[in-house]
Scaffold this motif. Structure first.
Motif, PDB file in Angstrom:
ATOM      1  N   ASP B 402       0.854  -1.197   0.000  1.00 53.34           N
ATOM      2  CA  ASP B 402       0.000   0.000   0.000  1.00 53.34           C
ATOM      3  C   ASP B 402       0.883   1.239   0.000  1.00 53.34           C
ATOM      4  OD1 ASP B 402       0.829   0.454   2.589  1.00 53.34           O
ATOM      5  OD2 ASP B 402      -1.063  -0.150   3.497  1.00 53.34           O
ATOM      6  N   GLU B 403       0.271   2.406   0.165  1.00 48.49           N
ATOM      7  CA  GLU B 403       1.058   3.639  -0.002  1.00 48.49           C
ATOM      8  C   GLU B 403       2.126   3.782   1.080  1.00 48.49           C
ATOM      9  OE1 GLU B 403      -1.736   3.424   1.406  1.00 48.49           O
ATOM     10  OE2 GLU B 403      -1.963   4.939   2.980  1.00 48.49           O
ATOM     11  N   LYS B 404       1.940   3.049   2.166  1.00 47.42           N
ATOM     12  CA  LYS B 404       2.927   3.130   3.246  1.00 47.42           C
ATOM     13  C   LYS B 404       4.020   2.068   3.104  1.00 47.42           C
ATOM     14  CE  LYS B 404      -0.178   2.818   6.533  1.00 47.42           C
ATOM     15  NZ  LYS B 404      -1.567   2.978   6.073  1.00 47.42           N
ATOM     16  N   ASN B 405       3.730   1.054   2.290  1.00 50.59           N
ATOM     17  CA  ASN B 405       4.683  -0.048   2.154  1.00 50.59           C
ATOM     18  C   ASN B 405       4.723  -0.529   0.709  1.00 50.59           C
ATOM     19  OD1 ASN B 405       6.409  -2.205   2.553  1.00 50.59           O
ATOM     20  ND2 ASN B 405       4.778  -3.557   3.321  1.00 50.59           N
TER      21      ASN B 405
END
Lengths: 676, 676
Positions: B402-405
């Protein structure tokens, strides 16, 4: 559970609470007994469903098929125990407590997901997500159409849907809400079970869509309510009915309401367990044993079920005042009975065509048939997924259905094959309508989810699938079906017609338009085809599925079987073979499924042992040919197939046919090699 | 044409005008020459495409496969002449003027719709609407993943899409924009050809959606520009790149720009005609003959094509500075080469399983394989359409993308089967990634549009389709595939694996993970199955498609053929038959397509003439069985099939099997009847 104060809710609306608790506990106990099922959703939506049934839904369990009832669709079909509970509590005779106890067991009406036809009050089969919502759009369209046709006294009802996040995430939902918004289906009300949870976890793991903004963008009214506050739910439903647009009500709910699994994916799809259920009985204030409904609660639910009888009687009174002819017509279309004139019209067209022998594409043939039948079948509603001129689906008399012309009988579905198919399911399920809709055969792929439900539910939707082979030519392999006949033919309870000329097309349409329980696919050519049935016969030969189109002259050495556009090739090959002294029969096979349904003696007559056999179809052999070539008295070393062996190509159609070897010459060669 | 002042446009940006006119006229002339095609869209979007290629797109025609190029996807694939013109003018060696002249003709690279693999620079096959947009989402995800893995020096590019109203109306588009919005794919830029026209007429006939509001609701940045003003287009593209969200640019355009059919559906899909084209040459100020590009314009386009070479060389320089191992790894994953270790890992697992002989569902077997291979194949990207726990697709090492990972290797695709399949196409087409994704087998129906493109394009996507029969049990017929194997097996260039145990599952995965041109379907059971391959063999028996699992003892009188969960039944039936003195061979058929691809001598060895044959599969016979029972030396009166005869039912799985007669006892009875 910070924002849920169950004691306060119980105290504030004690009667409502107990009614909703009855629904919740039936679901919880049935899932536990089955050791399978989905308790979380019924627990979350019980309050909404209770208010809907108590204060808004127009229905009469003693007359479940009353044509002017409100339609209720549980689009989130995994929450099936919610609808089973509602049907049981409101007094549908067939939804007994034993059925509830037998949830998800062999032979029970209470299947894992609601199955149309299993129990009264199930308006459509749901479970594959998004289908219920999209089918409901068709129901709401049907209501508009029939209100325009028969008047408000006969048709004036709402269509309610309970949909979950899964329904809204499926692409088909966008097609449905786009269509509903465009058509201003103001009597369609969708209750969104906004519980923020899907199977994998929180919705935000996969979606951040502002659903309210999305629906507004497609022309919907959007409301919201606390899905556990009966007054707020009632307010929203009341407000929803006033709009000139379809309405989405965002019902903020808690999945697995009141349990320790509340607001978690764990509440979604498995039994809660005895311990948890014991606690829940405490929390709900529901000390009763599993499947026991105390009399006071049962009585209140029964009263809800009896509320609609007066409306229904009023409606019967109004209908009784109509002319006898009008009453008969209403009864006829709701019974899906074809008009008596249909048969004569089809025969007359067949006779005329056999005499005039035009060379036209079968998509055009289909239009010729529709021009003849649409004027005598006002229940026919046509449409196309933005390929009207290519599908030849619009006849002169129909008019365009939209918010300005509810009497229009043609729907511009837009570039929405899946939404169109689901809407057609809804049109026929509503009653009073017989829909057909067109797209390219290759786009079967886009609509399969809903097509399968036509077959599973046993409803006579007609799919007009034109451009049915490489005969489509230059558009190339993406648009050329080669394998699609396989899935049409493999699907149970489906008739796949691939007519060879206008006469067969007329016969296929006659079968489709008199079908009561089977959907039809019309696989139609883009390219022009000669009339091959030049000798008029009153009887419908297509009804046999396959028949001898041309008998062998002299000793019968070969049988050529072909469908659709390749029957012409078979006839040409026969000419060449006969010239070479090889007696050749041509069997036209407009519908393999109907041929398979004939008795052995007929099949043997058409396909006797002995002659070599060649099948010809501009599709893959995998589309059902092995049975007819290897089986049915066929023999492995005495048969061949002339057709496709892979995907198509982009070029003018005659070039592709010739490059792929789908030619009379190649058929002749194959026959000669087999005989040698 | 009130708001179009062509003389003013020509005067204001004369160089731009002529470059765009070259594109327009190539399209107009090629469609006219082919007498087939879609001129309106290229005429409308030529300005946008010119600015994109001139000022923004990072590409190098001399190295079309450069891994860090920007990806350009023409989702509105009917406008194929736009991309062919762009490729020709910018200097792609294989897109000669002769190819343009042969538009839509047999053997030309310039197929009716852009076909991946026909010509360089075509990043994906488009034409079925919505696919390009949805595939591009996968490409943009791949860029994020590879940037996280290899660093910005190796991967740092945009993905541009031209999409039309048709793309946006298809349901798949909602799945794609929802996924892209959630994943904050900031380097995805969609240019919407907002021309207000579809085939049936004005968009408002079927849709009133505020597309900008809709995209905003799903987390997109939304910009707008005048699609005929090069400065405004450039401004919007520049702005788009700055966002942290994916961007939609609403390009207001005129279909059939400058012709008398402008702003009308008539400009969409047919040649303009010689007279109209002559006028157009005047309007455009383009006096040149068909297919002639004057030198000054050709030179300007050539310069555009040469612009990216420096970037590409810089990139090569940066890559050359990486460690040799790193360089090899990049080359390996972009070449879709499996790591050398894979074979040993699979063999070791097979050996271990054969010894331990666990009883597990094949969906669990699949997870066991993935646990072994994912750690050594960092290019494997898993995912599921919200059925992670059911599909067993998430292994411990992957992490969530996702945008964090961005290093996460598992995608929560959401309840978006079609969008998932298209995104997987994009992941593999981008290069550097080998994707697999799961859903229930029955939901093949939702994803067919994109699955077909995997096969047509020849790209190794792996579809993990669990709950592959009535063995799914209580969820009932909506969730029970019975006909779906028919379409998987009929589709060209597709491997349909239905393994019977963990060993076959490991072999099937080995084939899928080493495939370079063929997608795979893993049809996996929900229910537990015993290990049947208890004798370890190094060689991959599944690669043969079918093989003798158990030989007859004594005289070979019967051959039982079965797949997947029914091989267990075949083995039980064999025990009973052997007890009765009937020598019985069991043939396991994990992949009919691969068996069909074996030479005659191998097939004859597995299926010799003589013994009676019974096929066993919890699906319809139509799923490809006739060939193996009636053909391949089989005989009509010496064969039978034990399987489904219609849709399934809701009940515990063992009950359904028994009620449907898919039991060892029934197989025994059939064999005895055939022998008698």
């Amino acid at each position: 559970m910070a924002d849920v104060d169950i004691p306060a809710l119980r105290e504030k609306h004690p009667d409502h609470w107990m009614k909703a608790a009855a629904l919740r506990m039936l679901a919880v106990d049935a899932v536990q007994a089955a050791n399978s099922g989905h308790p979380g959703m019924p627990m979350g939506m019980a309050d909404v469903a209770t208010v809907l049934f108590e204060k808004h839904l127009k229905f009469d369990p003693s007359r479940p098929d009353w044509p002017d009832r409100d339609r209720f669709v549980l689009s989130a079909g995994h929450g099936s125990m919610l609808i089973y509970g509602l049907l049981h509590l409101t007094g549908y005779a067939d939804m007994t407590i034993d059925e509830i106890k037998n949830f998800r067991q062999w032979g029970a009406k209470t299947a894992g997901h609601p199955e149309y036809g299993h129990a009264k009050g199930i308006e459509t089969t749901t479970g594959p997500l998004g289908q219920g919502l999209s089918t409901a759009v068709g129901m709401a369209m049907a209501e508009e159409m029939l209100r325009a046709r028969f008047g408000r006294k006969v048709q004036d009802h709402y269509t309610y849907v309970i949909a979950g996040d899964g329904c809204l995430m499926e692409g088909i939902s966008q097609e449905a809400i786009g269509l509903a918004g465009r058509q201003k289906l103001s009597k369609l009300i969708v209750l969104w079970d906004n519980n923020n949870i899907s199977i994998d976890g929180e919705i935000s793991m996969s979606d951040i869509t502002d659903q309210k903004g999305r629906f507004k963008a497609s022309g919907w009214q959007v409301l919201a309510c606390d899905g556990h506050d009966p007054e707020d739910i009632d307010r929203a439903l009341t407000e929803a009915k006033k709009s000139k647009k379809p309405t989405l009500i965002d019902c903020k709910t808690h999945i697995g309401f009141g349990s320790s699994k509340q607001d978690s994916a764990k509440a979604h799809g498995s039994p809660l367990g005895d311990e948890e259920i014991a606690k829940l009985r405490d929390t709900y204030g529901w000390p009763h044993a599993a499947f026991v409904i105390p009399n006071d609660v049962a009585d209140q639910w029964k009263a809800i079920g009896e509320r609609g009888a007066a409306d229904r009687r009023d409606w019967e009174g109004r209908v009784a005042e109509l002319s006898e002819q009008r009453q008969k017509e209403i009864a006829r279309v709701f019974a899906l009975e074809a008009p008596k004139k249909l048969s004569a019209r089809i025969k007359a067209l067949k006779k005329q065509i056999s005499e005039e022998a035009p060379k036209v594409a079968t998509r055009k043939s289909s239009e010729m048939v529709l021009e003849v039948v649409n004027p005598i079948m006002p229940e026919n509603i046509g449409g196309s997924a933005d390929l009207t001129g290519s599908n030849n689906t619009l006849t002169a008399d129909l008019g365009i259905f939209d918010e300005k012309n509810r009497k229009g009988r043609y729907v511009h579905y837009g570039i929405r094959e899946h939404g169109m198919a689901a809407a057609m399911n809804g049109l026929v399920l509503h009653g009073g309508i017989r829909p057909y809709g067109g797209t390219f055969m290759a786009f079967t792929d886009y609509a399969r989810g809903a097509i399968r439900l036509s077959s599973l539910m046993g409803i006579p939707v007609t799919y007009v699938m034109t451009h049915d082979s490489i005969g489509l030519g230059e558009d190339g392999p993406t648009h050329q079906p080669v394998e699609h006949l396989a899935i049409w033919r493999a699907t149970p309870n489906t008739w796949t017609f691939r007519p060879c000329d206008t006469v067969e097309t007329a016969e296929a349409w006659e079968l489709a338009l008199t079908s009561q329980n089977t959907p039809s696919c019309m696989a139609l050519s883009r390219q022009g085809l000669p009339t091959l049935r030049t000798e008029h016969k009153n009887s419908n030969l297509t009804a046999k599925g396959a028949y001898v189109l041309a008998e062998a002259e002299g000793k019968r050495q070969a049988i050529l079987m072909a469908t659709g556009s390749e029957v012409e090739i078979a006839m040409k090959a026969r000419d060449l073979l006969q010239e070479a002294g090889i007696g050749t029969r041509v069997v036209s096979v407009p519908c393999m499924e109907l041929f398979a349904a004939q008795d052995e003696s007929y099949r043997r007559k058409v396909l006797p042992a002995g002659p070599v056999r060649v099948g010809i179809e501009a599709a893959l052999r995998d589309c059902g040919w092995d049975r007819w070539l290897l089986g049915e008295r066929g023999r492995e070393n005495r048969q061949a197939f002339v057709g496709m062996e892979g995907f198509g190509a982009s070029a003018p159609a005659p070039t592709i046919y010739s490059e792929m070897g789908i030619t009379a010459e190649n058929v002749v060669e194959k026959v000669k090699a087999l005989i040698a």
